[in-house]
Design a protein around this motif. Structure first.
Motif, PDB file in Angstrom:
ATOM      1  N   VAL A  48      -5.486   7.346  26.816  1.00  0.00           N
ATOM      2  CA  VAL A  48      -4.663   7.618  25.645  1.00  0.00           C
ATOM      3  C   VAL A  48      -3.404   6.744  25.736  1.00  0.00           C
ATOM      4  O   VAL A  48      -2.812   6.616  26.800  1.00  0.00           O
ATOM      5  CB  VAL A  48      -4.268   9.109  25.602  1.00  0.00           C
ATOM      6  CG1 VAL A  48      -3.500   9.425  24.334  1.00  0.00           C
ATOM      7  CG2 VAL A  48      -5.502   9.968  25.714  1.00  0.00           C
ATOM      8  N   PHE A 188       0.497  12.559  18.239  1.00  0.00           N
ATOM      9  CA  PHE A 188       0.063  13.318  19.407  1.00  0.00           C
ATOM     10  C   PHE A 188       0.288  14.819  19.185  1.00  0.00           C
ATOM     11  O   PHE A 188       1.318  15.219  18.633  1.00  0.00           O
ATOM     12  CB  PHE A 188       0.861  12.841  20.626  1.00  0.00           C
ATOM     13  CG  PHE A 188       0.400  13.415  21.928  1.00  0.00           C
ATOM     14  CD1 PHE A 188      -0.596  12.787  22.648  1.00  0.00           C
ATOM     15  CD2 PHE A 188       0.954  14.578  22.426  1.00  0.00           C
ATOM     16  CE1 PHE A 188      -1.023  13.311  23.858  1.00  0.00           C
ATOM     17  CE2 PHE A 188       0.531  15.114  23.619  1.00  0.00           C
ATOM     18  CZ  PHE A 188      -0.455  14.471  24.342  1.00  0.00           C
ATOM     19  N   TRP A 357      -5.497   8.092  18.345  1.00  0.00           N
ATOM     20  CA  TRP A 357      -5.513   7.249  19.545  1.00  0.00           C
ATOM     21  C   TRP A 357      -6.806   6.448  19.682  1.00  0.00           C
ATOM     22  O   TRP A 357      -6.905   5.562  20.519  1.00  0.00           O
ATOM     23  CB  TRP A 357      -5.311   8.097  20.800  1.00  0.00           C
ATOM     24  CG  TRP A 357      -6.421   9.059  21.078  1.00  0.00           C
ATOM     25  CD1 TRP A 357      -7.598   8.803  21.732  1.00  0.00           C
ATOM     26  CD2 TRP A 357      -6.477  10.436  20.686  1.00  0.00           C
ATOM     27  NE1 TRP A 357      -8.376   9.931  21.772  1.00  0.00           N
ATOM     28  CE2 TRP A 357      -7.721  10.953  21.159  1.00  0.00           C
ATOM     29  CE3 TRP A 357      -5.603  11.283  20.018  1.00  0.00           C
ATOM     30  CZ2 TRP A 357      -8.089  12.273  20.941  1.00  0.00           C
ATOM     31  CZ3 TRP A 357      -5.986  12.605  19.815  1.00  0.00           C
ATOM     32  CH2 TRP A 357      -7.203  13.088  20.274  1.00  0.00           C
TER      33      TRP A 357
END
Length: 809
Positions: A48, A188, A357
């Motif tokens: 990530v 995120f 991502w």
């Protein structure tokens, strides 16, 4: 070595058409492999893009006696785990939910929202683009709510206005202040658009209030197993100290990818990688057969080289350099198409909820993989022919141009053809299963008239102190909304539900009146629940077979009612009249029974969970009985459904200005999005299967044609002695059909394993791992293609004149 390379280049240009065929075959195989590896790497392996992304993990709790039961973490447990662990650089908490942001001068908007511990952004090394990040004061009890915006939300809602910092908005009706904007692309952990710091409250401080997922960055060199053991020591202590809330609870640490890209997605992408591996093996087998065939014509050349002093090692090196050179040229050509394939897949999955991502792009890992398989392919398809060709009987080879290993070479060619067909069967079965699922999914719930329906979602805030916390407030909202929707021009019917047909599903444990509960927990009775308002069956055009639909009093205390589907009735009352029968829910948390519900109607069957062939049959209850805050609006019209989007939205806003509608779309759009994976991956697997089938057909054709050409003199002798064209055709076809049969048998075993994997991952819809239609179609296609590939050389052999055949050698 340089001399061998020059010679290889001369051979390549001398036999340009032969070389072109090999290069094209390898370009296809290597290009497809490089493309799929790039996709798989992005989804399953690439870290990530945050600080410590390769060490990022998630933490949940699980029942130590039944590990399948997992749950979130409470705030007190999070504090203990963060303070007492020895294996994490940092441990942070997130509660990702949905929230409505609203202001006086802008319409309300539903966002992906998360409450986060204040150190999250510092832990993953992500400072804001504008404004400031969260600090400890923001997480203090009683602190005002502050917000961070995603870059997309900032641009789309506020036009990129830098004065947004310090602006006061409403978050689910509560005042909040915007303090920062995150950089472009950052969302995120799970497509979030809005963040606020977690703060202690009486509700969150409860040890049994579990709503948090933990995100941790492991210390360098610490494995997931070590981190898991560390946290479970702490959980063991908590189980002793707090037996009422923590008994039999342990921690489970998983990688970030395993959490978000595990399950069906992981299975699909790994199967894609396996499928393209099959394609490459088929390509290599094809090329190996071609190289074996050419080795026969080069027998005299190789024998002469051996006669003048070339060692077997030198001969093998020369032949391998030729094969690797062909592979490199084919690989470079294939890699040129990899970018196109990655771009097309990226475009096909842009609007399907792909995590931020996951970026499908070529990187050094993909280039390294390409280089490795290019060299490996050259060695794989070149080694066996090189070993065969370098074993020379000089006297025989120089005399007749043959290396004298015909029978062994034929056995190797036959084995390669069998392998090609076996792998092709697996590819065809996988692709066929997904394509068949796509067609079956489009035919499910055929009674629904999708072109006449508009759907939308609305979420009524239910949390403590919210205006829709009480069930009566949610009932009142629906009671106010439905008459206004039905009064809109063009609307013929309107209803609310928790689950649209074929797109959503919720299961509940039930108890049938007068029947004891099964002693085995795995045999518990379940049903698929659909919460609906009156007129719902009419809106979706589901026929009522017996009894009646809901009326305005059904669902109120003392009048709990249900309409069941025909399958539900047949499963639970096969020999009795279901009307008037009763059942009730049993809550799994505390095993507490709910009020009995009386069956008032039986409808046709409805498929709510098409990806699960074992899903229990559906039943309906009135929204008055369980007025969920998560509501789906479904409107039927005789005009264009899309034209109703604005009137429906305005109607909701007139009732509550802070309630946004989302996922406002024609039913057909939502249905298409719910099965996008079948369309995209079905197409991908079909390309693999078609490529493999073409290569296998060319491979068996080439082998049979070459073997037939070598037996021309034998065929002439047989015909001169009285053999008929039928005898000759049977002679030529026999070997090819035998290889085809063996490949088919081996392949069907592998195909069953592939379809079983797809079925267990919940990918297939309306079909199973042993679908006879699917396997019958795969067998028919392969037999037809194989027969055609074998028949052409056989037909040509029957037309050879005996006198010409006897003169060939």
């Amino acid at each position: 070595m340089l001399q061998d390379l020059r010679f290889a280049l001369r051979m390549l240009t001398k036999h340009r058409w032969f070389s072109a065929a090999i290069i094209a075959t390898l370009a296809l195989g290597i290009g497809i492999n490089s493309t799929v590896f790039t996709l798989v790497n992005a989804v399953l392996f690439k870290p990530v893009p945050v600080a410590g992304g390769d060490r990022l993990v998630t933490v949940l709790l699980q029942n130590t006696e039944d590990p399948s039961q997992r749950r979130a973490v409470s705030w007190p447990e999070f504090q203990e785990l963060r303070a007492a662990n020895h294996t994490f650089e940092a441990l942070e908490a997130i509660n990702d939910v949905r929230a409505v942001i609203s202001e006086t001068d802008l319409p309300p908007e539903r966002t992906n929202f998360a409450w986060v511990s204040s150190g999250l952004f510092a832990t993953i090394g992500q400072p804001p683009l504008l404004g400031r990040s969260f600090n400890a004061a923001d997480s203090a009890a009683g602190a005002e709510i502050v917000l961070m915006l995603s870059h997309d939300l900032w641009q789309n809602r506020y036009g990129g206005d830098r004065a947004v910092i310090g602006r006061t908005v409403r978050l689910d009706g509560h005042p909040a202040t915007i303090v920062g904007v995150m950089p472009p692309g950052f969302r995120f952990p799970n497509q979030e658009e809005l963040w606020a710091p977690l703060r202690p409250t009486p509700a969150i401080d409860k040890r049994d209030n579990r709503s948090l997922m933990l995100y941790g960055v492991r210390q360098p060199g610490v494995s997931i197993a070590e981190a898991n053991a560390d946290l479970n020591v702490i959980m063991g202590r908590l189980a002793t100290e707090f037996p009422d809330t923590n008994k039999n609870l342990g921690a489970v640490v998983r990688s970030f990818h395993e959490t978000y890209n595990g399950g069906p997605i992981k299975v699909i992408f790994l199967m894609m990688l396996g499928a393209v591996g099959f394609v490459l093996l088929i390509a290599c087998a094809n090329v190996a057969n071609m190289m074996l065939a050419r080795a026969i014509s080069r027998g005299r050349e190789i024998a002469v080289r051996a006669a003048v002093g070339a060692s077997r090692r030198q001969l093998i090196r020369q032949l391998l350099i030729e094969s690797v050179l062909l592979s490199v040229i084919g690989g470079l050509l294939g890699f040129a198409f990899t970018g196109l394939g990655v771009s097309l897949f990226d475009e096909a999955t842009t609007n399907v909820g792909r995590p931020y991502w996951i970026q499908f792009e070529l990187d050094w890992v993909a280039v390294g993989y390409f280089a490795a398989i290019t060299i490996a392919s050259g060695i794989i398809f070149g080694l066996a022919p090189a070993l065969r060709s370098s074993r020379v009987d000089l006297s025989t080879a120089i005399k007749d141009g043959s290396p004298g290993a015909g029978s062994g070479r034929n056995r190797l060619s036959g084995a390669l053809v069998i392998m090609q067909f076996a792998l092709t069967v697996v590819l065809l079965a996988g692709a066929g299963a997904m394509i068949r699922s796509l067609f079956l999914a489009q035919e499910l719930n055929a009674f629904v008239q999708p072109d006449t329906l508009l759907t939308a979602r609305v979420q009524l805030p239910e949390r403590e102190s919210e205006r829709y916390e009480q069930p009566d407030a949610r009932r009142q909202f629906v009671d106010t909304l439905l008459p206004q929707l039905r009064a809109l021009p063009g609307v013929t019917a309107a209803a609310v539900t928790n689950a649209f047909p074929g797109m959503d599903h919720h299961q509940r444990v039930i108890e049938i009146e007068g029947r004891p509960q099964p002693a085995d927990a795995t045999a518990k009775l379940e049903g698929t629940i659909v919460v609906a308002s009156p007129d719902y069956l009419r809106v979706i055009n589901l026929p009522l077979l017996r009894g009646r639909e809901f009326n305005e009093t059904d669902g109120q205390p003392g009048s709990e009612a249900t309409v069941i589907t025909q399958s539900f009735a047949q499963r639970h009352w096969p020999d009795a009249d279901p009307i008037g029968q009763r059942f009730r829910f049993i809550e799994p948390q505390d095993n507490e029974p709910q009020p009995w519900m009386t069956v008032v109607g039986v409808s046709g069957d409805l498929e709510q969970n098409p990806t699960n062939a074992d899903a229990p049959p559906a039943f309906f209850i009135s929204y008055r009985q369980q007025p969920w805050g998560w509501a789906g609006l479904i409107v039927r019209t005789h005009t264009d459904p899309a034209a109703l989007a604005l009137p429906v939205r305005s109607t909701v806003q007139a009732i509550d200005a802070d309630l946004p509608l989302f996922q406002v779309q024609p039913f057909v759009v939502g249905l298409d999005r719910s099965i996008w994976f079948l369309r995209v991956f079905g197409t991908v697997f079909s390309v693999f299967a078609a490529t493999g089938l073409l290569m296998a057909a060319v491979g068996i054709y080439g082998v049979i044609a070459h073997q037939t050409a070598r037996r021309t003199r034998e065929i002439g002798i047989r015909m001169a002695l009285g053999a008929t064209t039928t005898n000759i055709a049977r002679l030529v076809l026999g070997r090819g059909l035998g290889q085809l049969a063996i490949g088919l048998i081996v392949g069907l075993a592998g195909a069953f394993g592939a379809t079983k994997l797809l079925a267990s991952a919940g990918v297939l819809i309306g079909t199973g791992a042993t679908d006879p239609v699917l396997f019958g179609a795969v067998t028919s296609v392969l037999v037809l293609v194989g027969l055609s590939a074998c028949w052409l050389p056989a037909r040509r052999a029957t037309k050879v004149a005996p006198t010409e055949a006897l003169r060939t050698e």
